[in-house]
Motif scaffolding. Sequence first.
Motif, PDB file in Angstrom:
ATOM      1  N   PHE A 144       0.978  -1.191   0.065  1.00 52.94           N
ATOM      2  CA  PHE A 144       0.080  -0.077  -0.131  1.00 52.94           C
ATOM      3  C   PHE A 144       0.557   1.037  -0.154  1.00 52.94           C
ATOM      4  CE2 PHE A 144      -1.931   3.325   1.904  1.00 52.94           C
ATOM      5  CZ  PHE A 144      -3.326   3.771   1.699  1.00 52.94           C
ATOM      6  N   VAL A 145       2.085   1.277   0.751  1.00 48.79           N
ATOM      7  CA  VAL A 145       3.287   2.649   1.379  1.00 48.79           C
ATOM      8  C   VAL A 145       3.627   2.557  -0.400  1.00 48.79           C
ATOM      9  CG1 VAL A 145       4.768   3.644   2.435  1.00 48.79           C
ATOM     10  CG2 VAL A 145       2.845   2.380   3.821  1.00 48.79           C
ATOM     11  N   SER A 146       3.980   1.382  -0.747  1.00 48.61           N
ATOM     12  CA  SER A 146       4.441   1.677  -1.823  1.00 48.61           C
ATOM     13  C   SER A 146       4.041   1.987  -3.493  1.00 48.61           C
ATOM     14  CB  SER A 146       5.635   0.724  -2.165  1.00 48.61           C
ATOM     15  OG  SER A 146       6.876   0.200  -1.193  1.00 48.61           O
ATOM     16  N   ALA A 147       3.075   1.867  -3.228  1.00 45.79           N
ATOM     17  CA  ALA A 147       1.842   2.025  -4.834  1.00 45.79           C
ATOM     18  C   ALA A 147       1.568   3.496  -4.233  1.00 45.79           C
ATOM     19  CB  ALA A 147       0.844   1.226  -4.481  1.00 45.79           C
ATOM     20  N   THR A 148       1.187   3.464  -2.983  1.00 46.46           N
ATOM     21  CA  THR A 148       0.540   4.881  -3.037  1.00 46.46           C
ATOM     22  C   THR A 148       1.972   6.119  -3.496  1.00 46.46           C
ATOM     23  OG1 THR A 148      -0.475   4.298  -1.559  1.00 46.46           O
ATOM     24  CG2 THR A 148      -0.246   6.879  -1.402  1.00 46.46           C
ATOM     25  N   MET A 149       3.448   6.055  -3.174  1.00 53.50           N
ATOM     26  CA  MET A 149       4.492   6.742  -3.165  1.00 53.50           C
ATOM     27  C   MET A 149       4.693   6.599  -4.347  1.00 53.50           C
ATOM     28  SD  MET A 149       6.873   5.926   0.178  1.00 53.50           S
ATOM     29  CE  MET A 149       8.110   7.604  -0.560  1.00 53.50           C
ATOM     30  N   LEU A 150       4.372   5.758  -5.579  1.00 51.10           N
ATOM     31  CA  LEU A 150       4.563   5.146  -6.356  1.00 51.10           C
ATOM     32  C   LEU A 150       3.448   6.127  -7.510  1.00 51.10           C
ATOM     33  CD1 LEU A 150       5.509   1.618  -7.269  1.00 51.10           C
ATOM     34  CD2 LEU A 150       6.865   3.382  -8.173  1.00 51.10           C
ATOM     35  N   VAL A 151       2.419   6.238  -7.399  1.00 45.82           N
ATOM     36  CA  VAL A 151       1.763   6.784  -8.084  1.00 45.82           C
ATOM     37  C   VAL A 151       1.489   8.317  -7.406  1.00 45.82           C
ATOM     38  CG1 VAL A 151      -0.999   6.804  -7.975  1.00 45.82           C
ATOM     39  CG2 VAL A 151      -0.268   4.671  -7.984  1.00 45.82           C
ATOM     40  N   THR A 152       1.508   9.369  -5.981  1.00 44.50           N
ATOM     41  CA  THR A 152       1.563  10.790  -5.632  1.00 44.50           C
ATOM     42  C   THR A 152       3.215  11.337  -5.652  1.00 44.50           C
ATOM     43  OG1 THR A 152       1.971   9.475  -3.258  1.00 44.50           O
ATOM     44  CG2 THR A 152      -0.350   9.985  -4.261  1.00 44.50           C
ATOM     45  N   VAL A 153       3.937  10.702  -5.161  1.00 44.07           N
ATOM     46  CA  VAL A 153       5.047  11.143  -4.488  1.00 44.07           C
ATOM     47  C   VAL A 153       6.178  10.965  -6.063  1.00 44.07           C
ATOM     48  CG1 VAL A 153       7.514  11.222  -3.468  1.00 44.07           C
ATOM     49  CG2 VAL A 153       4.941  10.460  -2.195  1.00 44.07           C
ATOM     50  N   ARG A 154       6.819   9.456  -7.174  1.00 42.55           N
ATOM     51  CA  ARG A 154       7.063   9.888  -7.634  1.00 42.55           C
ATOM     52  C   ARG A 154       7.028  10.919  -8.849  1.00 42.55           C
ATOM     53  NH1 ARG A 154       7.634   5.755 -12.682  1.00 42.55           N
ATOM     54  NH2 ARG A 154      10.138   5.898 -12.780  1.00 42.55           N
ATOM     55  N   PRO A 155       6.033  11.439  -9.041  1.00 45.12           N
ATOM     56  CA  PRO A 155       5.146  11.620 -10.258  1.00 45.12           C
ATOM     57  C   PRO A 155       6.097  13.571 -10.412  1.00 45.12           C
ATOM     58  CG  PRO A 155       3.908   9.904 -10.290  1.00 45.12           C
ATOM     59  CD  PRO A 155       4.481   9.725  -9.294  1.00 45.12           C
ATOM     60  N   VAL A 156       6.102  13.916  -8.886  1.00 47.41           N
ATOM     61  CA  VAL A 156       5.981  15.041  -8.506  1.00 47.41           C
ATOM     62  C   VAL A 156       7.313  15.222  -8.206  1.00 47.41           C
ATOM     63  CG1 VAL A 156       5.640  16.744  -7.425  1.00 47.41           C
ATOM     64  CG2 VAL A 156       4.112  15.098  -7.908  1.00 47.41           C
ATOM     65  N   LEU A 157       8.688  14.310  -8.355  1.00 47.63           N
ATOM     66  CA  LEU A 157       9.874  14.180  -8.081  1.00 47.63           C
ATOM     67  C   LEU A 157      10.401  14.045  -9.600  1.00 47.63           C
ATOM     68  CD1 LEU A 157      10.918  12.194  -5.166  1.00 47.63           C
ATOM     69  CD2 LEU A 157      10.964  14.714  -5.134  1.00 47.63           C
ATOM     70  N   LEU A 158       9.944  13.693 -10.024  1.00 51.72           N
ATOM     71  CA  LEU A 158      10.467  13.121 -11.750  1.00 51.72           C
ATOM     72  C   LEU A 158      10.081  14.708 -12.922  1.00 51.72           C
ATOM     73  CD1 LEU A 158       9.434   9.823 -13.190  1.00 51.72           C
ATOM     74  CD2 LEU A 158      11.639  11.065 -12.520  1.00 51.72           C
ATOM     75  N   ARG A 159       8.964  15.336 -12.032  1.00 54.06           N
ATOM     76  CA  ARG A 159       8.572  16.746 -13.106  1.00 54.06           C
ATOM     77  C   ARG A 159       9.726  17.501 -12.038  1.00 54.06           C
ATOM     78  NH1 ARG A 159       3.009  15.750 -12.954  1.00 54.06           N
ATOM     79  NH2 ARG A 159       3.173  16.078 -11.053  1.00 54.06           N
ATOM     80  N   ARG A 160       9.388  17.678 -11.491  1.00 51.65           N
ATOM     81  CA  ARG A 160      10.749  18.563 -10.427  1.00 51.65           C
ATOM     82  C   ARG A 160      11.223  18.507 -11.022  1.00 51.65           C
ATOM     83  NH1 ARG A 160      10.793  21.078  -4.724  1.00 51.65           N
ATOM     84  NH2 ARG A 160       9.055  22.385  -6.376  1.00 51.65           N
ATOM     85  N   MET A 161      12.935  17.414 -10.987  1.00 54.10           N
ATOM     86  CA  MET A 161      14.155  16.467 -11.991  1.00 54.10           C
ATOM     87  C   MET A 161      14.287  17.027 -12.828  1.00 54.10           C
ATOM     88  SD  MET A 161      14.840  13.094  -8.989  1.00 54.10           S
ATOM     89  CE  MET A 161      16.082  13.585 -10.554  1.00 54.10           C
ATOM     90  N   SER A 162      12.809  16.971 -13.600  1.00 50.41           N
ATOM     91  CA  SER A 162      13.553  17.326 -15.267  1.00 50.41           C
ATOM     92  C   SER A 162      13.085  18.604 -16.325  1.00 50.41           C
ATOM     93  CB  SER A 162      12.303  16.315 -16.137  1.00 50.41           C
ATOM     94  OG  SER A 162      11.020  16.560 -15.879  1.00 50.41           O
TER      95      SER A 162
END
Length: 143
Positions: A55-73
Amino acid sequence: MAALIWLVAGLLLAAAEALTGDLFLLMLAGGALATAGVSALTDFPVWADAIVFAFVSATMLVTVRPVLLRRMSSRPALAMNADALSGKHALVLEEVGEHAGQVKLDGDVWTARPLDVTEVYPPGTTVTVMKIDGATAVVWKGP
């Protein structure tokens, strides 16, 4: 004991992320570390820990990762080389006219021509570089 296993798994996943830079393993590491905390505080069975991890991993993959990828790119574009010279001030060394002239720009001597071909700038005039056209600075005195 289960908390220690989840903690080690989280640290290994975080270390493996350093090799990939994809942020996927980092999200799994976050899930493992969160599960280590839950496991240390509760006495859930292993299958419940696995559900917390998923649950925690899936939630982070869906919410946190896209934000970090957008910010880094989305890095701001830095003007480089000749593009960085537009807008800078230059000092006219030799009269700048339609077919000839030299300016001193950032310590270097550049051939120059006026933006408006009808204008002529005498030596000692401060001009603004409007663009670089090949190896020639296109300059303008301004209003």
